[in-house]
Motif scaffolding. Sequence first.
Motif, PDB file in Angstrom:
ATOM      1  N   HIS A 115       0.869  -1.184   0.000  1.00 63.75           N
ATOM      2  CA  HIS A 115       0.000   0.000   0.000  1.00 63.75           C
ATOM      3  C   HIS A 115       0.896   1.222   0.000  1.00 63.75           C
ATOM      4  CE1 HIS A 115      -4.246   1.371   1.268  1.00 63.75           C
ATOM      5  NE2 HIS A 115      -3.610   2.400   0.737  1.00 63.75           N
ATOM      6  N   GLU A 116       0.610   2.138  -0.902  1.00 65.84           N
ATOM      7  CA  GLU A 116       1.380   3.383  -1.011  1.00 65.84           C
ATOM      8  C   GLU A 116       0.404   4.493  -1.360  1.00 65.84           C
ATOM      9  OE1 GLU A 116       5.240   5.049  -3.434  1.00 65.84           O
ATOM     10  OE2 GLU A 116       3.984   3.570  -4.443  1.00 65.84           O
ATOM     11  N   GLY A 138       2.155   6.408  11.129  1.00 69.94           N
ATOM     12  CA  GLY A 138       2.084   5.051  11.647  1.00 69.94           C
ATOM     13  C   GLY A 138       0.785   4.318  11.375  1.00 69.94           C
ATOM     14  N   GLU A 139      -0.118   4.906  10.615  1.00 69.26           N
ATOM     15  CA  GLU A 139      -1.439   4.301  10.414  1.00 69.26           C
ATOM     16  C   GLU A 139      -1.357   2.934   9.727  1.00 69.26           C
ATOM     17  OE1 GLU A 139      -5.862   5.496   8.710  1.00 69.26           O
ATOM     18  OE2 GLU A 139      -4.307   7.035   8.808  1.00 69.26           O
ATOM     19  N   LEU A 140      -0.542   2.812   8.692  1.00 71.49           N
ATOM     20  CA  LEU A 140      -0.419   1.514   8.018  1.00 71.49           C
ATOM     21  C   LEU A 140       0.268   0.488   8.917  1.00 71.49           C
ATOM     22  CD1 LEU A 140       0.507   2.537   4.354  1.00 71.49           C
ATOM     23  CD2 LEU A 140      -1.729   1.854   5.256  1.00 71.49           C
ATOM     24  N   LEU A 141       1.230   0.928   9.711  1.00 76.20           N
ATOM     25  CA  LEU A 141       1.890   0.011  10.651  1.00 76.20           C
ATOM     26  C   LEU A 141       0.893  -0.536  11.665  1.00 76.20           C
ATOM     27  CD1 LEU A 141       5.247   1.853  11.435  1.00 76.20           C
ATOM     28  CD2 LEU A 141       4.952  -0.301  10.181  1.00 76.20           C
ATOM     29  N   ALA A 142       0.046   0.342  12.185  1.00 78.55           N
ATOM     30  CA  ALA A 142      -0.954  -0.084  13.172  1.00 78.55           C
ATOM     31  C   ALA A 142      -1.935  -1.070  12.556  1.00 78.55           C
ATOM     32  CB  ALA A 142      -1.686   1.131  13.739  1.00 78.55           C
ATOM     33  N   LEU A 143      -2.341  -0.829  11.325  1.00 77.75           N
ATOM     34  CA  LEU A 143      -3.268  -1.731  10.648  1.00 77.75           C
ATOM     35  C   LEU A 143      -2.618  -3.097  10.433  1.00 77.75           C
ATOM     36  CD1 LEU A 143      -5.986  -2.214   9.285  1.00 77.75           C
ATOM     37  CD2 LEU A 143      -5.015  -1.240   7.195  1.00 77.75           C
ATOM     38  N   ALA A 144      -1.381  -3.112   9.996  1.00 78.22           N
ATOM     39  CA  ALA A 144      -0.670  -4.385   9.798  1.00 78.22           C
ATOM     40  C   ALA A 144      -0.577  -5.156  11.108  1.00 78.22           C
ATOM     41  CB  ALA A 144       0.722  -4.131   9.219  1.00 78.22           C
ATOM     42  N   ALA A 145      -0.289  -4.466  12.194  1.00 74.92           N
ATOM     43  CA  ALA A 145      -0.183  -5.124  13.498  1.00 74.92           C
ATOM     44  C   ALA A 145      -1.527  -5.716  13.915  1.00 74.92           C
ATOM     45  CB  ALA A 145       0.322  -4.131  14.551  1.00 74.92           C
ATOM     46  N   VAL A 151       5.555  -6.842   8.841  1.00 76.50           N
ATOM     47  CA  VAL A 151       6.028  -5.731   8.029  1.00 76.50           C
ATOM     48  C   VAL A 151       7.436  -6.030   7.537  1.00 76.50           C
ATOM     49  CG1 VAL A 151       6.593  -3.262   8.015  1.00 76.50           C
ATOM     50  CG2 VAL A 151       4.561  -4.090   9.247  1.00 76.50           C
ATOM     51  N   VAL A 152       7.601  -5.995   6.227  1.00 78.38           N
ATOM     52  CA  VAL A 152       8.891  -6.232   5.589  1.00 78.38           C
ATOM     53  C   VAL A 152       9.588  -4.902   5.332  1.00 78.38           C
ATOM     54  CG1 VAL A 152       9.995  -7.146   3.509  1.00 78.38           C
ATOM     55  CG2 VAL A 152       8.112  -8.388   4.580  1.00 78.38           C
ATOM     56  N   ALA A 153       8.814  -3.886   4.953  1.00 76.92           N
ATOM     57  CA  ALA A 153       9.376  -2.558   4.690  1.00 76.92           C
ATOM     58  C   ALA A 153       8.293  -1.517   4.924  1.00 76.92           C
ATOM     59  CB  ALA A 153       9.899  -2.477   3.265  1.00 76.92           C
ATOM     60  N   TYR A 154       8.741  -0.330   5.332  1.00 79.70           N
ATOM     61  CA  TYR A 154       7.808   0.756   5.626  1.00 79.70           C
ATOM     62  C   TYR A 154       8.544   2.074   5.462  1.00 79.70           C
ATOM     63  CZ  TYR A 154       4.912   3.944   8.405  1.00 79.70           C
ATOM     64  OH  TYR A 154       4.146   4.996   8.826  1.00 79.70           O
ATOM     65  N   GLU A 155       7.860   3.047   4.905  1.00 71.99           N
ATOM     66  CA  GLU A 155       8.403   4.396   4.778  1.00 71.99           C
ATOM     67  C   GLU A 155       7.282   5.399   4.993  1.00 71.99           C
ATOM     68  OE1 GLU A 155      11.904   3.455   1.486  1.00 71.99           O
ATOM     69  OE2 GLU A 155      10.188   4.666   0.884  1.00 71.99           O
ATOM     70  N   ASP A 156       7.640   6.553   5.538  1.00 69.43           N
ATOM     71  CA  ASP A 156       6.679   7.628   5.765  1.00 69.43           C
ATOM     72  C   ASP A 156       7.447   8.928   5.640  1.00 69.43           C
ATOM     73  OD1 ASP A 156       4.694   9.383   6.547  1.00 69.43           O
ATOM     74  OD2 ASP A 156       4.355   8.455   8.498  1.00 69.43           O
ATOM     75  N   GLY A 157       7.153   9.706   4.608  1.00 70.35           N
ATOM     76  CA  GLY A 157       7.868  10.963   4.457  1.00 70.35           C
ATOM     77  C   GLY A 157       7.602  11.642   3.137  1.00 70.35           C
ATOM     78  N   ILE A 169       3.879   0.684   2.663  1.00 73.12           N
ATOM     79  CA  ILE A 169       4.152  -0.518   3.446  1.00 73.12           C
ATOM     80  C   ILE A 169       4.191  -1.732   2.526  1.00 73.12           C
ATOM     81  CG2 ILE A 169       1.732  -1.068   3.959  1.00 73.12           C
ATOM     82  CD1 ILE A 169       2.695  -1.712   6.868  1.00 73.12           C
ATOM     83  N   ALA A 170       5.033  -2.669   2.895  1.00 71.23           N
ATOM     84  CA  ALA A 170       5.042  -3.998   2.276  1.00 71.23           C
ATOM     85  C   ALA A 170       4.972  -4.970   3.443  1.00 71.23           C
ATOM     86  CB  ALA A 170       6.309  -4.223   1.468  1.00 71.23           C
ATOM     87  N   ALA A 171       3.952  -5.820   3.454  1.00 73.96           N
ATOM     88  CA  ALA A 171       3.745  -6.731   4.578  1.00 73.96           C
ATOM     89  C   ALA A 171       3.304  -8.097   4.066  1.00 73.96           C
ATOM     90  CB  ALA A 171       2.704  -6.157   5.534  1.00 73.96           C
ATOM     91  N   LEU A 172       3.615  -9.119   4.857  1.00 69.09           N
ATOM     92  CA  LEU A 172       3.291 -10.510   4.530  1.00 69.09           C
ATOM     93  C   LEU A 172       2.290 -11.081   5.516  1.00 69.09           C
ATOM     94  CD1 LEU A 172       6.861 -11.976   3.951  1.00 69.09           C
ATOM     95  CD2 LEU A 172       5.001 -11.997   2.283  1.00 69.09           C
TER      96      LEU A 172
END
Length: 188
Positions: A115-116, A138-145, A151-157, A169-172
Amino acid sequence: MSTTPHGALAPSPWVMRFARHWPAGSRVLDLACGSGRHVRALAALGHRVTAADRDAAALAGLQGVAAELLAADLESGPWPLEGRRFDAVIVTNYLWRPRLEATLACVAPGGWWLHETFAAGNASVGRPSNPDFLLQPGELLALAAREGLRVVAYEDGFVDGPPRFVQRIAALREDVAPGAAPPRNRLD
């Protein structure tokens, strides 16, 4: 909610970074695919892509490229993907929070979620500027959790070309069948 048509953009380097490692023939959902920049790129890699968007005219241009065309309003009415699972689900330049959990339910065991989209701060450089369409830190990180994804990779900026604030985010989904090998996580 992008102001630039999807078709005018090259495939996202974020999406392609991970997609090049998926086995040929992977079942991929491109949600809110627009004109199909990722549909074309992923089909060229040998993936079976389901192109979903509310714009039937844009989908018509993907006839013969996508394995399946799904014209549906993803924001209202019944969820058109109930019970469906894909090896990868990608979403770019689109955010509709009421359907995020349903979107993640489409990720099969061993599958990927990429998701980007636009993030808080984007109003300072352009559109979208409505907070309803901007991810919070951190919204995508919280959703993945919450969904039990790794989470394999994440960026915010901030990124250039065009200038925008993004979160990606890239998550498995690692809940594979008993005795099955875990998904490979190639990063090269």
